[in-house]
Design a protein around this motif. Structure first.
Motif, PDB file in Angstrom:
ATOM      1  N   SER A 282      33.177  20.805  49.639  1.00 46.48           N
ATOM      2  CA  SER A 282      33.707  21.863  50.493  1.00 46.48           C
ATOM      3  C   SER A 282      34.830  22.612  49.784  1.00 46.48           C
ATOM      4  CB  SER A 282      34.206  21.256  51.805  1.00 46.48           C
ATOM      5  OG  SER A 282      34.861  22.220  52.572  1.00 46.48           O
ATOM      6  N   SER A 283      35.682  21.886  49.090  1.00 50.57           N
ATOM      7  CA  SER A 283      36.783  22.510  48.355  1.00 50.57           C
ATOM      8  C   SER A 283      36.248  23.408  47.250  1.00 50.57           C
ATOM      9  CB  SER A 283      37.697  21.449  47.747  1.00 50.57           C
ATOM     10  OG  SER A 283      38.332  20.729  48.764  1.00 50.57           O
ATOM     11  N   ARG A 284      35.206  22.943  46.525  1.00 56.66           N
ATOM     12  CA  ARG A 284      34.617  23.755  45.466  1.00 56.66           C
ATOM     13  C   ARG A 284      34.039  25.048  46.027  1.00 56.66           C
ATOM     14  NH1 ARG A 284      30.983  19.785  43.679  1.00 56.66           N
ATOM     15  NH2 ARG A 284      32.454  18.099  43.569  1.00 56.66           N
TER      16      ARG A 284
ATOM     17  N   ARG B 155      37.524  32.910  44.710  1.00 55.38           N
ATOM     18  CA  ARG B 155      37.370  33.578  43.420  1.00 55.38           C
ATOM     19  C   ARG B 155      36.492  34.820  43.567  1.00 55.38           C
ATOM     20  NH1 ARG B 155      35.118  29.540  40.383  1.00 55.38           N
ATOM     21  NH2 ARG B 155      37.167  28.628  40.159  1.00 55.38           N
ATOM     22  N   SER B 156      35.403  34.689  44.298  1.00 52.53           N
ATOM     23  CA  SER B 156      34.509  35.821  44.521  1.00 52.53           C
ATOM     24  C   SER B 156      35.211  36.942  45.278  1.00 52.53           C
ATOM     25  CB  SER B 156      33.282  35.355  45.299  1.00 52.53           C
ATOM     26  OG  SER B 156      32.502  36.440  45.682  1.00 52.53           O
ATOM     27  N   ASP B 157      35.976  36.585  46.307  1.00 55.35           N
ATOM     28  CA  ASP B 157      36.714  37.580  47.077  1.00 55.35           C
ATOM     29  C   ASP B 157      37.752  38.279  46.207  1.00 55.35           C
ATOM     30  OD1 ASP B 157      37.448  38.903  49.551  1.00 55.35           O
ATOM     31  OD2 ASP B 157      39.269  37.680  49.487  1.00 55.35           O
ATOM     32  N   PHE B 158      38.444  37.511  45.378  1.00 57.66           N
ATOM     33  CA  PHE B 158      39.442  38.092  44.489  1.00 57.66           C
ATOM     34  C   PHE B 158      38.799  39.069  43.511  1.00 57.66           C
ATOM     35  CE2 PHE B 158      41.815  37.921  40.453  1.00 57.66           C
ATOM     36  CZ  PHE B 158      43.007  38.473  40.870  1.00 57.66           C
TER      37      PHE B 158
ATOM     38  N   LEU C 233      33.272  12.903  48.700  1.00 57.89           N
ATOM     39  CA  LEU C 233      32.362  13.843  48.041  1.00 57.89           C
ATOM     40  C   LEU C 233      32.143  15.095  48.879  1.00 57.89           C
ATOM     41  CD1 LEU C 233      29.702  11.385  46.561  1.00 57.89           C
ATOM     42  CD2 LEU C 233      31.520  12.599  45.349  1.00 57.89           C
ATOM     43  N   ASP C 234      32.030  14.929  50.205  1.00 65.41           N
ATOM     44  CA  ASP C 234      31.873  16.092  51.085  1.00 65.41           C
ATOM     45  C   ASP C 234      33.097  16.993  51.025  1.00 65.41           C
ATOM     46  OD1 ASP C 234      29.370  15.207  51.829  1.00 65.41           O
ATOM     47  OD2 ASP C 234      30.045  14.332  53.741  1.00 65.41           O
TER      48      ASP C 234
END
Length: 142
Positions: free
Chosen positions: A16-18, A25-28, A11-12
């Protein structure tokens, strides 16, 4: 024998992956917004009318144009070699892995070749032409 990971570890890692994907996505999106805001229609028009602005935007002095063209021409084999190698391997082996390699390598190489040829054309003609209009020059006319 490999010990299974605990549920909490899984789950951790997923969390972390999410977060990582959301950050990417935000950077893109921010880069895309910056790219869209970079040049207005008026500024684009000024580039087509004044070649010195193009040189300034690209960081090239007028006297450096022949050297830059030579460097750009030397860049073309760097794009052609990997694409050609993958194409030959795909034709020879005809395996899914070779086809996948060709599908992954050819598009960036093709884009690199096209943009390099576009820049060479602009510098040789000393006139800015947007990439889309430059590409449309090659279509067949009736």
């Amino acid at each position: 024998m490999k010990k299974p990971a605990s549920i909490q570890t899984i789950l951790d890692t997923a969390s972390s992956s999410r977060r990582h994907v959301a950050g990417l996505r935000s950077d893109f999106r921010s880069r895309l917004d910056s790219f869209r805001r970079h040049r207005s229609a008026e500024e684009q028009q000024e580039l087509t009318e004044d070649f010195r602005r193009v040189l300034a935007a690209w960081g090239i002095a007028d006297a450096d144009i022949p050297g830059v063209i030579t460097t750009l021409r030397l860049r073309l084999p760097v794009f052609i070699a990997p694409a050609l190698t993958c194409l030959l391997v795909t034709a020879w082996q005809q395996s899914p892995a070779a086809t996948l390699a060709l599908a992954c390598v050819a598009p960036p190489c093709l884009l690199g070749m096209v943009t390099t040829l576009w820049r060479i054309s602009i510098l040789r003609n000393r006139h800015f032409l947007p990439l889309c209009r430059w590409l449309l020059r090659f279509r067949k006319r009736p």
